[in-house]
Design a protein around this motif. Structure first.
Motif, mmCIF file in Angstrom:
data_model
loop_
_atom_site.group_PDB
_atom_site.id
_atom_site.type_symbol
_atom_site.label_atom_id
_atom_site.label_comp_id
_atom_site.label_asym_id
_atom_site.label_seq_id
_atom_site.Cartn_x
_atom_site.Cartn_y
_atom_site.Cartn_z
ATOM 1 N N ASN A 169 0.865 -1.183 0.000
ATOM 2 C CA ASN A 169 0.000 0.000 0.000
ATOM 3 C C ASN A 169 0.901 1.231 0.000
ATOM 4 O O ASN A 169 1.345 1.679 1.050
ATOM 5 N N PHE A 170 1.205 1.740 -1.168
ATOM 6 C CA PHE A 170 2.030 2.940 -1.233
ATOM 7 C C PHE A 170 1.663 3.751 -2.472
ATOM 8 O O PHE A 170 0.988 3.262 -3.385
ATOM 9 N N THR A 171 2.084 4.996 -2.464
ATOM 10 C CA THR A 171 1.721 5.936 -3.511
ATOM 11 C C THR A 171 2.836 6.084 -4.525
ATOM 12 O O THR A 171 4.015 5.884 -4.215
ATOM 13 N N ARG A 197 -2.039 5.181 -6.308
ATOM 14 C CA ARG A 197 -1.792 4.349 -5.122
ATOM 15 C C ARG A 197 -1.919 2.885 -5.535
ATOM 16 O O ARG A 197 -2.890 2.494 -6.187
ATOM 17 N N SER A 237 7.908 5.742 -6.170
ATOM 18 C CA SER A 237 7.225 5.889 -4.893
ATOM 19 C C SER A 237 7.383 7.303 -4.358
ATOM 20 O O SER A 237 8.448 7.898 -4.405
ATOM 21 N N SER A 279 6.020 7.762 -1.177
ATOM 22 C CA SER A 279 5.646 7.531 0.210
ATOM 23 C C SER A 279 6.743 7.983 1.150
ATOM 24 O O SER A 279 7.928 7.891 0.838
ATOM 25 N N PRO A 319 9.407 5.287 3.065
ATOM 26 C CA PRO A 319 9.290 4.486 1.854
ATOM 27 C C PRO A 319 8.530 3.194 2.113
ATOM 28 O O PRO A 319 8.434 2.732 3.253
ATOM 29 N N PRO A 320 7.941 2.610 1.067
ATOM 30 C CA PRO A 320 7.129 1.408 1.240
ATOM 31 C C PRO A 320 7.952 0.227 1.740
ATOM 32 O O PRO A 320 9.149 0.106 1.463
#
Length: 742
Positions: A303-305, A342, A361, A363, A366-367
Motif C-alpha cells: 500500500n504505497f503511492t 496508489r 514511490s 511515500s 518508503p514502502p
C-alpha cells in the motif's frame, strides 16, 4: 370495507416490514415493488390513525395538554387532507411506473422511489399516531416532544406532496419510458427554482434519513451535526483537526434542538461555497480518521503511492498490434505534470518490490518491501488488474478516502489495485481529471509487470464521479484505438452532469448527502464555470494542510467548550445567521413559512408552478442561489456520457452498474443502461435498497452497505472470470489472428 376497519397490529407490522425491508437480497426481483394492496393498506391505516387521534384529542375537556392537543389535531387534519390528495397520485404511479424500469427483473426508477419515500413517511406518521393515541393519558407521555415529531412529519409530507406534483408534470411532459426531458429546459428551470425557495429544513431535523435503512440513521445524524458545527466554525482561521475538534465541542445544541439543526443545515447546503465542501469532505483524509479506517479494513502487504512523470507512451493499436498509438501526458490548464496513484495489494507479487517501481514511490517513509519482510513469500503476478477511480464529485477526496473498501476488494478478489489520485476541481476542471485517468490507464497497461499483474484481464471500477471516469476513459480508449478494458463496474455513476430534471433528481430537495445546491456546485466546478486560479497537482494536495492546527488544538478545545456551555446559557443565541425560533414565531418547524400565497411563490421562484388549488408547499426564509448548469462543456459527451452518440459508445466493454433505489442519481444509471442495451452493448443494472448515494464510502458501517459492496465485488468477479483467459500479446507482438486478443 378495508378503509372502514381498524388495521390489526399483525397487519401493521407486516406492512412495516414490506416497506422498510432491510437487506432482503439487494437487487432482487422484489426490490422497489409497491403493490396495489401495499399503498391501499397504508392510506387506509393513515385515515384510521388520523380519525382515532382527532376523536381522542377532541374528546372530554378534562384531557391534559390542551394547547398541545390543539396542535396535534391541527396536524392530524392537515395530514388527513394530504393523504386523501396523494392516494390517487400514488395509484396513477403504480399503474405505469413499470414502463420506466430497465427491465422486468430490475424494478427501479425515480417514480418508484418517490412512491416508496412517500409511503415510508406515511408509515412513520402512522407509527407515531398509534403511539400518541395509545399513550396520550400516560403519566410519562412527552406531549410537546410528540407534537413536534408529528409537526415535523406533517411538514415533510407537505413537501413530498409538492415533489410528487412535480413528478406528475415530468411524467406528462416526457416521452414514453423517458426519465429525462433534455430537450425542454423549462421544467428543469422550474425544478431548480423550486429548490431555491422550498422549505427543506424539516428533512434534516427530526425526520432526518427516514427514507433510508434504520441502521444508517444514527450515522446520518452524526454527519449532519458534524457538518453544521463545522460550518459554524468554518470562518475561523483554522483547518483540519483543530477545526474539527472545535466543531465537535460546539455540537451540543444541534443534538438537543433538531429544528435548529435542520435550519442550519439548510443554510449551509444552499449557500456555503465550494471551499467549505472541499474542506469538510477532506476531513476523511486526516490521519485520525484514515487510521480508524485502516484498523477496520483488511491488512494488505502493499500500500504505497506513486508519482508517474509525464512522458509520452507508446501502446499497440487494438486493431493491429504491429502499429503503435502515441499517448501524450496530460496537459490541460497548466501543461504536462505528474500523475499520482496508489498501489494496493493484499499479497506481495512479482514486480511490486522492484527497484523500477520503487523509483516512482512518493511515500514517506518508503514502502515496505520483500527486503524488509524476508518471511513474506512473493507471489506470482496475477492475471487480473483492477484500476480504480474514486468518487467525491470531482472536487474532493483521494484514494486514501476509499482505502477501506479497496483493501477488502484486493483481499476478496486477490487482485492488485491501482487507484488514481486525479487532480480535483475547481482548480483543475475538465478535461484534466479525464486526461490523468486515461494516462494512468495507459501507463498501467504498459507497466503492468511492475504492478504485480500480467493484465490478461483489466477491469475499471469507480463510484459516482469515478464511475463517470470509468466510462469516459473507456470511450477515450476506443477513440484512440488502444485496448479497451475487459469490463467496467460503475457504482451509482454520474452520467449526466446537468440540472435536467428527472423524478429521482427531485430527491435532491430532501437528500442530506446530495442536496441540489451541492450537486450543482460540483458540476459547475468540474465544467470550469466556477474555476479558480489553476495550480499544479503537486501543489494542491489536501493532506498537507491537515497538520497545521495541531499546535492550536488545546486552544480550540477550550474555545469550543466555552461556546458549547454558552449555547445552553443563552438558547436564543444566533448561530451562523440562523436564530432558533419557536413554532409560533416561524409558523412551522425549521423556519418554514406556511400558507404562502401563490403570488409570493412566483416571486420566490421566478417561474410559476401550478400546484393543485388550495395547496402550496412550505417556503424557506433562507433562499438559495443555485447556479444553473448552462456551461456548454457539460453537454460534452466526455463529461456527460448519457449524451454521447452511438459512435463513441459502440465498442464499450461490458458495463455493470450498481445503483441505489434512494439515490438522486438513480435515473442516470437507468437511462444509461437502457441506452447501452438499445444499442446492443453488454450491460447489467443492479438496484440495491434503502441506501444513499455513496454507500461504498459507508462500507462496514452497517450490514446493508456490506451487502451492497459484495454485489460490486461479484460484478467485478464476473468481469475477471468471463470466458477463458487468453494470453495477450506483449507490446509490439502480434496475436495469431493478427489482432489483439482478449
Amino acid at each position: 370495507m378495508l378503509n372502514q376497519q381498524k388495521i390489526t397490529e399483525v397487519t401493521f407490522y407486516l406492512l412495516l416490514n414490506i416497506l422498510n425491508t432491510k437487506g432482503r437480497g439487494c437487487g432482487s426481483s422484489n426490490s422497489m415493488v409497491v403493490s396495489d394492496m401495499d399503498y391501499k393498506v397504508v392510506f387506509a391505516a393513515l385515515e384510521t390513525v388520523c380519525e382515532d387521534n382527532i376523536s381522542i384529542l377532541c374528546g372530554p375537556s378534562d384531557l391534559p395538554y390542551g394547547a398541545v392537543a390543539r396542535r396535534l389535531v391541527t396536524c392530524m387534519r392537515e395530514i388527513q387532507e394530504h393523504g386523501r390528495s396523494l392516494k390517487p397520485v400514488i395509484a396513477s404511479f403504480t399503474a405505469v411506473f413499470h414502463h420506466y424500469d430497465f427491465d422486468a427483473q430490475t424494478p427501479g426508477n425515480g417514480y418508484r422511489t418517490l412512491a416508496k419515500v412517500l409511503l415510508s413517511c406515511l408509515m412513520h406518521i402512522i407509527h407515531k399516531g398509534r403511539y400518541i393515541a395509545s399513550n396520550y393519558n400516560s403519566a410519562f407521555f412527552r406531549a410537546d416532544h410528540n407534537a413536534s415529531e408529528i409537526e415535523a412529519y406533517c411538514s415533510a409530507l407537505c413537501q413530498l406532496r409538492a415533489l410528487l406534483h412535480l413528478a406528475e408534470q415530468l411524467m406528462s411532459d416526457n416521452g414514453y419510458g423517458e426519465l429525462y426531458s433534455m430537450q425542454d429546459g423549462d421544467m428543469s428551470r422550474r425544478f431548480v427554482q423550486e429548490y431555491s425557495s422550498m422549505h427543506k429544513a424539516c428533512f434534516y431535523g427530526r425526520c432526518l434519513g427516514f427514507q433510508f435503512s434504520p441502521s444508517l440513521r444514527p450515522f446520518l445524524q452524526t454527519v449532519v451535526i458534524s457538518m453544521v458545527t463545522y460550518g459554524e466554525t468554518y470562518s475561523k482561521q483554522q483547518s483540519g483537526l483543530g477545526l474539527a475538534a472545535l466543531s465537535l465541542l460546539t455540537s451540543g445544541k444541534y443534538v438537543i434542538d433538531p429544528e435548529l439543526r435542520g435550519a442550519e443545515f439548510e443554510r449551509i447546503t444552499q449557500n456555503l461555497d465550494m471551499r467549505f465542501w472541499k474542506s469538510f469532505w477532506n476531513l476523511t483524509e486526516s490521519g485520525l480518521l484514515a487510521g480508524f479506517s485502516r484498523i477496520a479494513s483488511y491488512p494488505v502487504q502493499v500500500n504505497f503511492t506513486l508519482t508517474v512523470p509525464p512522458v509520452t507512451l507508446h501502446l499497440p493499436l487494438a486493431s493491429d498490434p504491429s502499429l503503435t498509438a502515441i499517448v501524450s501526458p496530460p496537459i490541460a490548464h497548466w501543461g504536462p505534470g505528474p500523475v499520482l496513484m496508489r498501489l494496493i495489494s493484499c499479497e506481495l507479487r512479482e514486480g511490486q518490490a522492484s527497484e523500477e517501481l520503487l523509483a516512482y514511490s512518493r511515500s514517506d517513509p518508503p514502502p515496505i518491501t520483500a527486503s524488509h519482510l524476508p518471511w513474506v513469500q512473493t507471489q506470482p503476478r496475477s492475471p487480473w488488474l483492477l484500476i480504480h477511480f474514486h468518487g467525491g464529485g470531482f472536487v474532493a477526496q483521494t484514494s486514501r478516502s476509499h482505502e477501506n473498501y479497496l483493501r477488502t476488494w484486493s483481499k476478496q478478489l486477490s487482485v492488485p489495485i491501482l487507484s488514481v489520485d486525479y487532480s480535483l476541481s475547481p482548480e483543475a476542471p475538465f478535461p484534466r481529471a479525464l486526461e490523468e485517468c486515461f494516462y494512468a490507464y495507459c501507463w498501467a497497461l504498459k507497466n503492468c509487470h511492475l504492478l504485480g499483474s500480467t493484465a490478461e484481464r483489466v477491469c475499471l471500477a469507480g463510484d459516482s464521479a469515478g464511475g463517470n471516469l470509468c466510462i469516459t476513459v473507456s470511450m477515450k480508449a476506443i477513440s484512440s484505438g488502444i485496448r479497451v478494458p475487459d469490463g467496467i463496474m460503475a457504482a451509482y455513476p454520474a452520467t449526466l452532469l446537468t440540472t435536467d430534471a428527472s423524478p429521482s433528481r427531485l430527491l435532491t430537495l430532501i437528500d442530506p448527502l446530495l442536496p441540489l445546491g451541492v450537486l450543482t456546485k460540483c458540476i459547475n466546478a468540474y465544467a470550469g464555470a466556477d474555476s479558480q486560479t489553476v495550480q499544479t497537482a503537486a501543489g494542491s494536495g489536501s493532506l498537507r494542510a491537515l497538520g497545521r492546527d495541531t499546535a492550536a488544538l488545546l486552544s480550540d478545545l477550550t474555545q469550543g467548550a466555552s461556546n458549547w456551555i454558552q449555547s445552553y446559557l443563552d438558547p436564543m443565541r444566533t448561530t451562523g445567521g440562523v436564530r432558533s425560533l419557536s413554532l409560533a414565531q416561524t409558523g412551522s418547524a425549521g423556519g418554514a413559512t406556511r400558507g404562502t400565497p401563490a403570488s409570493a411563490s412566483a416571486t420566490h421562484c421566478g417561474a410559476r408552478v401550478d400546484y393543485p388549488e388550495g395547496f402550496e408547499p412550505l417556503r424557506s426564509e433562507c433562499l438559495a442561489f443555485v447556479r444553473l448548469t448552462s456551461c456548454p462543456v457539460i453537454r460534452n459527451p466526455f463529461v456527460s456520457p448519457l449524451l454521447a452518440p452511438a459512435s463513441l459508445l459502440k465498442g464499450l466493454p461490458p458495463v455493470h452498474i450498481v445503483a441505489s433505489a434512494l439515490d438522486a442519481l438513480l435515473d442516470d444509471s437507468v437511462m444509461f443502461a437502457k441506452k447501452l442495451r438499445d444499442m446492443g452493448q453488454p450491460v447489467s443494472l443492479t438496484v440495491v435498497e434503502d441506501l444513499p448515494h455513496g454507500f461504498l464510502s459507508l462500507y462496514q458501517l452497517v450490514k446493508e452497505t456490506e451487502v451492497a459492496a459484495d454485489i460490486c465485488v461479484e460484478q467485478m468477479r464476473i468481469i475477471f472470470q468471463r470466458g477463458n483467459l487468453r494470453k495477450r500479446p506483449k507490446l509490439g507482438e502480434t496475436s495469431p489472428s493478427g489482432s489483439q486478443s482478449g
